[in-house]
Design a protein around this motif. Sequence first.
Motif, PDB file in Angstrom:
ATOM      1  N   LEU A  17       1.039  -1.083   0.139  1.00  0.00           N
ATOM      2  CA  LEU A  17      -0.348   0.034  -0.045  1.00  0.00           C
ATOM      3  C   LEU A  17       0.697   0.778   0.060  1.00  0.00           C
ATOM      4  O   LEU A  17       0.353   2.281  -0.662  1.00  0.00           O
ATOM      5  CB  LEU A  17      -1.418  -0.189   1.102  1.00  0.00           C
ATOM      6  N   GLU A  18       1.928   1.170   0.205  1.00  0.00           N
ATOM      7  CA  GLU A  18       3.035   2.162   0.554  1.00  0.00           C
ATOM      8  C   GLU A  18       3.645   2.716  -0.960  1.00  0.00           C
ATOM      9  O   GLU A  18       3.100   3.525  -0.931  1.00  0.00           O
ATOM     10  CB  GLU A  18       3.792   2.010   1.844  1.00  0.00           C
ATOM     11  N   LEU A  19       4.307   1.212  -1.853  1.00  0.00           N
ATOM     12  CA  LEU A  19       4.552   1.176  -2.597  1.00  0.00           C
ATOM     13  C   LEU A  19       3.357   2.091  -3.628  1.00  0.00           C
ATOM     14  O   LEU A  19       3.537   2.579  -4.683  1.00  0.00           O
ATOM     15  CB  LEU A  19       4.758   0.398  -3.234  1.00  0.00           C
ATOM     16  N   LEU A  20       1.965   1.902  -3.215  1.00  0.00           N
ATOM     17  CA  LEU A  20       1.008   2.012  -4.644  1.00  0.00           C
ATOM     18  C   LEU A  20       0.278   3.391  -4.121  1.00  0.00           C
ATOM     19  O   LEU A  20       0.558   4.653  -4.882  1.00  0.00           O
ATOM     20  CB  LEU A  20       0.068   1.657  -4.158  1.00  0.00           C
ATOM     21  N   PHE A  21       0.846   3.986  -3.103  1.00  0.00           N
ATOM     22  CA  PHE A  21       0.712   5.439  -2.801  1.00  0.00           C
ATOM     23  C   PHE A  21       1.552   6.555  -3.244  1.00  0.00           C
ATOM     24  O   PHE A  21       1.644   7.541  -3.919  1.00  0.00           O
ATOM     25  CB  PHE A  21       0.185   5.331  -1.186  1.00  0.00           C
ATOM     26  N   PHE A  22       3.096   5.850  -3.592  1.00  0.00           N
ATOM     27  CA  PHE A  22       3.795   6.810  -3.680  1.00  0.00           C
ATOM     28  C   PHE A  22       4.106   6.773  -5.241  1.00  0.00           C
ATOM     29  O   PHE A  22       3.805   7.997  -5.825  1.00  0.00           O
ATOM     30  CB  PHE A  22       4.822   5.706  -2.786  1.00  0.00           C
ATOM     31  N   VAL A  23       3.736   5.626  -5.946  1.00  0.00           N
ATOM     32  CA  VAL A  23       3.701   4.979  -7.366  1.00  0.00           C
ATOM     33  C   VAL A  23       2.661   6.332  -7.502  1.00  0.00           C
ATOM     34  O   VAL A  23       2.650   7.397  -8.386  1.00  0.00           O
ATOM     35  CB  VAL A  23       2.899   4.032  -7.864  1.00  0.00           C
ATOM     36  N   TYR A  24       1.669   6.569  -6.748  1.00  0.00           N
ATOM     37  CA  TYR A  24       0.309   7.306  -7.243  1.00  0.00           C
ATOM     38  C   TYR A  24       0.714   8.331  -7.475  1.00  0.00           C
ATOM     39  O   TYR A  24      -0.102   9.684  -7.898  1.00  0.00           O
ATOM     40  CB  TYR A  24      -1.158   6.969  -6.396  1.00  0.00           C
ATOM     41  N   GLY A  25       1.225   9.041  -5.882  1.00  0.00           N
ATOM     42  CA  GLY A  25       2.028  10.450  -6.049  1.00  0.00           C
ATOM     43  C   GLY A  25       2.821  10.729  -7.317  1.00  0.00           C
ATOM     44  O   GLY A  25       2.280  11.884  -8.013  1.00  0.00           O
TER      45      GLY A  25
END
Length: 428
Positions: free
Chosen positions: A351-359
């Motif tokens: 989820l943290e990786l997804l949050f980073f990629v999203y931003g």
Amino acid sequence: MPVNTAPSLEKPGWKRHAAILGYALLLVLVSRLLLYGIGYLGLNLFSIYTMEPTYKTFDLGDGQVLRVMDLPEKLSDTQVLKPSHVYKFDVYSYMSIARDGYHTYRIDEPHPPANWVFFPLYPLMVKGLSYLLPWSLHTIGLVLSNVLLVFALYFIHLTALARGVAKEGIGFILFTVVVYPASIYFSLMYTESLFLLLCAATLYFAHTKRFFWAMLAAGLSTVTRVPGIANLVFAGGAILVELFRRRRLVWADARFLAYAVMAILPMLSYLAYMKHLTGDFLAPMHEQDNWGRATAFPFGNYLHYLSKPYFILGGGGWDNGVISFVMATFALLVFFLYAVKHWRKLFGNLLELLFFVYGFFLIAIPFSSSPDLLTSIVRYMMVSIPMYFYLHDLTARHPIIRSSAVALLIMLNTVITICFVNEYFFVV
């Protein structure tokens, strides 16, 4: 690979929600009053870019003549900011859609730049409210944007709580949102506030596993601005992370397919309407060329600036190279340094990786709209909510760096606000 989210927190009660909403309202009121003050001073102390200033001439004797710009001498002579002072640039397009609908040209016939590139949710909201409120469309648009900004900050606050951010950190995150350069656009008849709200709602509901609402917000964001696709990716990715965490499927998970269908319906409906109106299902995308935009390799324009730096584009231009390049570098540094500092966290938590990629995706999209120019980069990047979270993380223990970063944001915000009210094109 662990996929745990932030530590579970006690759900805030209605009093806490009211306090969070009140804090957001206060922050918007104070920050907008300060922006109004900056705009007021800028309007009365600087010349308007599109008008020739008038001068007074003073004879100093001995053949010396002093020419000074004619400025108001008494307070009563000054101009106060009015809605007309912020009725410019893209406002004309949103107004035309709210008032008259979309242009009816056929895609294969010669035509001036059509308003199909401006997505429908925001002007539809303005039009709908016009049946309830006895105000002009522009006034409704201004009020609506500021109200939406309050709720955007509210959901950013809730997202920060869901991610376990401390109270002081939440205050800093919200503060940087309202002082970010070009934050004046959050209070204009533009889509920035609505899109920020839908981004924040998508993040909050996905973090709290209320996936119906996350997908609904994401779907609506796709008919607000092109980068809404990033919200769909995040909400859908959060569902996949949850399914991976459980490592098993149940019949109830079929609802996620229904959510996905619901989320793409707004954009499909808009594109179907464009097909009916223009003869081209992808008219909003194809029309970008008619507006001087072109899909390009990401960050090619950033690299181009390094080899051919410019101050303002020829003829007054639509971009100030220095401000755009500085803010582009600022945003890229935030993501790069966060990735270096927390690479184990990113690759140990889906989820943290997804949050980073999203931003980062929301940062990268603006760098894909032109092969050479950085036009509108500053404004487009300010909806990347992870950027504000990461800036807090990187500077929390470094007060000098934090103060310097905030000073940079405020300084550029002041410049852009003054230049906007005085019709300098480069702040678009």
